[in-house]
Motif scaffolding. Structure first.
Motif, PDB file in Angstrom:
ATOM      1  N   GLY A 168      10.109   4.770  -7.807  1.00  0.00           N
ATOM      2  CA  GLY A 168      11.352   5.154  -7.145  1.00  0.00           C
ATOM      3  C   GLY A 168      11.135   6.449  -6.379  1.00  0.00           C
ATOM      4  O   GLY A 168      10.223   6.565  -5.553  1.00  0.00           O
ATOM      5  N   ASP A 169      11.962   7.430  -6.673  1.00  0.00           N
ATOM      6  CA  ASP A 169      11.855   8.738  -6.026  1.00  0.00           C
ATOM      7  C   ASP A 169      11.232   9.769  -6.955  1.00  0.00           C
ATOM      8  O   ASP A 169      11.445  10.976  -6.776  1.00  0.00           O
ATOM      9  N   PRO A 175       3.275   0.231 -11.940  1.00  0.00           N
ATOM     10  CA  PRO A 175       2.990   0.751 -10.599  1.00  0.00           C
ATOM     11  C   PRO A 175       1.498   0.819 -10.318  1.00  0.00           C
ATOM     12  O   PRO A 175       0.681   0.862 -11.237  1.00  0.00           O
ATOM     13  N   ASN A 176       1.164   0.834  -9.040  1.00  0.00           N
ATOM     14  CA  ASN A 176      -0.231   1.039  -8.654  1.00  0.00           C
ATOM     15  C   ASN A 176      -0.692   2.421  -9.099  1.00  0.00           C
ATOM     16  O   ASN A 176       0.085   3.374  -9.131  1.00  0.00           O
ATOM     17  N   ASP A 177      -1.984   2.525  -9.441  1.00  0.00           N
ATOM     18  CA  ASP A 177      -2.582   3.827  -9.750  1.00  0.00           C
ATOM     19  C   ASP A 177      -2.933   4.526  -8.442  1.00  0.00           C
ATOM     20  O   ASP A 177      -3.636   3.944  -7.601  1.00  0.00           O
ATOM     21  N   LEU A 178      -2.480   5.759  -8.291  1.00  0.00           N
ATOM     22  CA  LEU A 178      -2.808   6.566  -7.119  1.00  0.00           C
ATOM     23  C   LEU A 178      -3.704   7.707  -7.596  1.00  0.00           C
ATOM     24  O   LEU A 178      -3.250   8.623  -8.280  1.00  0.00           O
ATOM     25  N   LYS A 179      -4.982   7.637  -7.236  1.00  0.00           N
ATOM     26  CA  LYS A 179      -5.986   8.561  -7.775  1.00  0.00           C
ATOM     27  C   LYS A 179      -6.509   9.443  -6.638  1.00  0.00           C
ATOM     28  O   LYS A 179      -7.152   8.943  -5.713  1.00  0.00           O
ATOM     29  N   LEU A 193       7.801   1.140 -14.686  1.00  0.00           N
ATOM     30  CA  LEU A 193       7.810  -0.158 -14.012  1.00  0.00           C
ATOM     31  C   LEU A 193       8.335  -0.019 -12.597  1.00  0.00           C
ATOM     32  O   LEU A 193       9.241   0.771 -12.324  1.00  0.00           O
ATOM     33  N   VAL A 194       7.750  -0.812 -11.703  1.00  0.00           N
ATOM     34  CA  VAL A 194       8.289  -1.011 -10.357  1.00  0.00           C
ATOM     35  C   VAL A 194       8.656  -2.479 -10.296  1.00  0.00           C
ATOM     36  O   VAL A 194       7.787  -3.350 -10.226  1.00  0.00           O
ATOM     37  N   GLY A 195       9.959  -2.759 -10.400  1.00  0.00           N
ATOM     38  CA  GLY A 195      10.381  -4.139 -10.603  1.00  0.00           C
ATOM     39  C   GLY A 195       9.967  -4.561 -12.000  1.00  0.00           C
ATOM     40  O   GLY A 195      10.297  -3.908 -12.985  1.00  0.00           O
TER      41      GLY A 195
END
Length: 282
Positions: free
Chosen positions: A248-249, A164-168, A158-160
């Motif tokens: 996050g990181d 999270p967005n998918d980064l493809k 989770l982000v918040g």
């Protein structure tokens, strides 16, 4: 009833006829399968004559071992377990929030934000429908045919309060030169939008099936590392899509895809089909 009969006949066609008809329905022309030049044509050819390794690495469970060997275990999403069926005992032992996936196709996933608000019977029916589905018979992507279905239970990232967005990362490898385009999928469970960036995070004019997001995603903090990891993985292939999440990181690996959309995604502008097709040779 007639529609169901027609659908059954359509999916029972030999692979070559099936793909030619399906391609024509989408692009209004027949594909050149003897000498594919366009990106969609080259992906279509892979559907029919995939390399053996595609079966292993398209398996969302088996690919974890490969990724651990290439870039390291720390990039894998925490795995709660696997099962051939969602029994109540398995369900009861899962944490309150999790993601359940099937390993043998695309679109077989469900996010459970709060198990106390989830109906076990409904989730059982859903996961059973995945397990009973032969993804190869649905799409004729042949490398999926030999994958033994199972369920995978993973940590919910989770982000918040949102996933999270998918980064493809679309990675093209020709003569040892790797070219990367980055697809961002926003709001998979809401108003789904999609952008394509170059590896320096400039949003391009390329459209893959969906509208652009009104506001482009800010450059990920870990972009350089993700590009480096994607190219390390892609070094062994002429073309592969490598999916990551940034939370996050930390960077988390998602999956490898060798035939995105079965080669049937509309691309804009039309010149992109030939451009992307020129970046790799199988």
């Amino acid at each position: 009833m007639l529609r169901n009969i027609a659908k059954k006949i359509y999916h029972s066609l030999p692979d070559t006829f099936y793909h030619q008809i399906t391609y024509y329905r989408i692009f209004k022309k027949l594909p050149n399968l003897s000498r594919p030049l366009l990106f969609s044509e080259k992906i279509l050819a892979r559907n029919m004559k995939p390399k053996k390794i595609y079966t292993k690495l398209a398996d969302k469970l088996q690919v974890r071992e490969y990724i651990e060997g290439v870039i390291g275990e720390k990039y894998l999403i925490n795995l709660y377990g696997t099962s051939e069926e969602l029994t109540y005992a398995v369900y009861k032992n899962l944490p309150n929030a999790f993601v359940v996936k099937a390993n043998h196709g695309s679109g077989f996933n469900e996010v459970v934000f709060d198990k106390t608000k989830t109906n076990y019977e409904d989730l059982y029916e859903l996961t059973s429908s995945w397990l009973n589905c032969n993804f190869y018979k649905m799409t004729k992507e042949k490398h999926y045919d030999a994958i033994k279905p199972c369920l995978i239970f993973e940590e919910l990232l989770l982000v918040g309060d949102s996933v999270p967005n998918d980064l493809k990362f679309h990675c093209f490898n020709k003569d040892g030169v790797i070219k990367v385009f980055i697809q961002v999928d926003y709001s998979r469970f809401g108003v789904h939008r999609r952008d394509i960036f170059d590896c320096d995070w400039n949003r391009t004019e390329i459209r893959l099936g969906l509208r652009n997001n009104p506001e482009p995603m800010l450059k990920p903090k870990m972009l350089e590392e993700m590009v480096s990891l994607a190219t390390r993985i892609a070094n062994q292939f002429s073309y592969v899509r490598v999916d990551f999440y940034e939370v996050g990181d930390k960077i988390y690996f998602g999956e490898l895809t060798f035939t995105p959309g079965g080669g049937l995604c509309q691309m804009r502008p039309p010149t992109v089909q030939r451009e992307w097709g020129s970046y790799f040779e199988d």
